[in-house]
Design an enzyme around this catalytic site. Structure first.
Site, PDB file in Angstrom:
ATOM      1  N   TYR A   1      37.357  17.889   1.517  1.00  0.00           N
ATOM      2  CA  TYR A   1      35.941  17.657   1.254  1.00  0.00           C
ATOM      3  C   TYR A   1      35.553  17.971  -0.191  1.00  0.00           C
ATOM      4  CZ  TYR A   1      35.222  16.885   6.212  1.00  0.00           C
ATOM      5  OH  TYR A   1      35.277  16.374   7.483  1.00  0.00           O
TER       6      TYR A   1
ATOM      7  N   GLU B   1      42.590   9.011  12.652  1.00  0.00           N
ATOM      8  CA  GLU B   1      43.861   8.489  13.147  1.00  0.00           C
ATOM      9  C   GLU B   1      43.813   8.128  14.630  1.00  0.00           C
ATOM     10  OE1 GLU B   1      46.566  11.472  10.303  1.00  0.00           O
ATOM     11  OE2 GLU B   1      46.682  11.635  12.507  1.00  0.00           O
TER      12      GLU B   1
ATOM     13  N   GLN C   1      29.773  22.980  16.944  1.00  0.00           N
ATOM     14  CA  GLN C   1      30.396  21.949  17.772  1.00  0.00           C
ATOM     15  C   GLN C   1      30.763  22.462  19.156  1.00  0.00           C
ATOM     16  OE1 GLN C   1      33.758  20.430  15.532  1.00  0.00           O
ATOM     17  NE2 GLN C   1      32.518  20.031  13.719  1.00  0.00           N
TER      18      GLN C   1
ATOM     19  N   HIS D   1      35.821  22.334  15.486  1.00  0.00           N
ATOM     20  CA  HIS D   1      37.162  21.835  15.782  1.00  0.00           C
ATOM     21  C   HIS D   1      37.806  22.523  16.991  1.00  0.00           C
ATOM     22  CE1 HIS D   1      37.952  20.014  11.504  1.00  0.00           C
ATOM     23  NE2 HIS D   1      36.759  19.691  11.999  1.00  0.00           N
TER      24      HIS D   1
ATOM     25  N   TYR E   1      52.584  16.034  13.528  1.00  0.00           N
ATOM     26  CA  TYR E   1      51.710  14.965  13.047  1.00  0.00           C
ATOM     27  C   TYR E   1      51.112  15.255  11.669  1.00  0.00           C
ATOM     28  CZ  TYR E   1      52.707  12.732  17.371  1.00  0.00           C
ATOM     29  OH  TYR E   1      53.391  12.107  18.392  1.00  0.00           O
TER      30      TYR E   1
END
Length: 376
Positions: free
Chosen positions: A273, A252, A103, A171, A262
């Site tokens: 997963y 979210e 990513q 991430h 949070y």
């Protein structure tokens, strides 16, 4: 190196001329509501094509657009200046080296609120560390537009590095948003390590508040307990909103307030997963409830708060892309409250949403297309 405002304006004109707590049963109900189809109120025009585009930013400052020119980043490490009307584009020099894996790569591109004065452009990207580690970084340079065929970032400097650098290629988050007061917020993902999101000595899983020069404001972090925040945007009244990818479900939209936790990975409306459950209790355990959430996942991506006049029915609302959901999604925002609005199937993974100078909406697909949306 600095450039006077009239020099930038002249260069831009040359370029333009050249190009002419709820229960899990309630979670399922929220998912059903989100899936209701809606007719598209917009026409779609294919403007240009890129290779794995990630982000887009129009050259604006003090609320004023500079023609129809925008910057588009590609994950592979390229930055483009593009005419959003014609699709003509020019490669931008001076981009820092990036590590491209998984990513990671070149990420967000954002212009300073006073771009018309300081010509400053901010980039987020992934850089390599020692021993196979990596981490996100943010820096800025001065956009030199004097040579119409060779725009370039000059004097690029890094002002933030994600700490610690860790193994893995996921991430990173690294979205950037400027507040009305000119300070800057950066999302820092949990790097798929989960536990560091609750570690107050780590950048991972946090949203960080800093000055435009990179000095932290209000301590080490602004909020904690985040997984992978891929959308950050301010409303006109100064509220900061974020979207966040959950694990299996539990995507979210959150109202970001200083000092709040949070919940990730201790609370989520999704599951791991491997199927292992995650407690969904938030408020009773000191965590912030998401304002909106989706199960099953939509994989939220880039987002804006729409402020244009072309689509007056959307003004003040969140528009955001969905990757696995292959959709453009509207979230109805009313002050500190939010609820699900429209979901338009686009048939492709939508990576980025941006607002054009005339109120048009632009989308970047993961597959490469830049699309312009105008009223049908």
């Amino acid at each position: 190196m600095t450039f006077k405002p009239f020099q930038a304006a002249a260069a831009l004109c040359v370029l333009a001329a050249c190009s002419a707590g709820e229960s899990r049963s309630n979670a399922a109900e929220q998912g059903r509501q989100a899936a209701r189809p809606a007719d598209r109120p917009f026409a779609v025009v294919d403007v240009a094509r890129f290779d794995t585009p990630w982000a887009m930013a129009f050259l604006t400052g003090s609320g004023r657009p500079l023609l129809d020119l925008a910057l588009v980043s590609e994950k592979a490490g390229r930055l483009w200046l593009v005419d959003s009307r014609t699709g003509r584009r020019w490669p931008v020099g001076g981009v820092p080296p990036v590590k491209v894996a998984g990513q990671g790569g070149l990420g967000d591109v954002v212009v300073h609120p006073e771009f018309v004065v300081n010509h400053r452009v901010y980039l987020s990207f992934v850089e390599a560390g020692r021993g196979g580690t990596s981490g996100a970084a943010v820096g800025y340079g001065t956009l030199d537009l004097r040579n119409r065929e060779r725009p370039a970032l000059r004097d690029f400097r890094v002002i933030w590095r994600q700490q610690p650098k860790v193994s893995g290629d996921g991430h990173f988050s690294h979205r950037i948003a400027f507040a009305p007061d000119g300070s800057m917020f950066v999302s820092s993902g949990d790097r798929q390590k989960m536990a560091p999101a609750q570690d107050r000595s780590s950048d991972l899983g946090k949203i960080i508040h800093m000055t435009a020069e990179g000095q932290r404001i209000g301590g080490a972090f602004h909020t904690l307990g985040h997984r992978n925040v891929l959308g950050l945007a301010f409303t006109a009244d100064g509220r900061l909103w974020a979207n966040e990818m959950g694990p299996r479900g539990g995507d979210e939209v959150n109202l970001i307030e200083r000092g709040r936790n949070y919940g990730w990975p201790r609370a989520s409306y999704g599951s791991h997963y491997d199927g292992a459950p995650i407690p969904d209790e938030h408020r009773s355990r000191g965590f912030e409830e998401p304002k909106v959430w989706w199960t099953p996942s939509i994989s939220p991506a880039g987002m804006i708060i729409y402020s244009g006049d072309l689509f007056p029915q959307w003004k003040g609302d969140i528009l955001m892309g969905a990757l696995s959901g292959q959709a453009l999604i509207r979230v109805d925002v009313n002050g500190a409250a939010a609820r699900k609005g429209d979901r338009w199937d686009m048939g492709e993974r939508i990576r980025e949403v941006e607002q054009g100078p005339g109120g048009e909406v632009y989308l970047l697909e993961d597959g490469g297309r830049l699309l312009r949306l105008t009223p049908a």
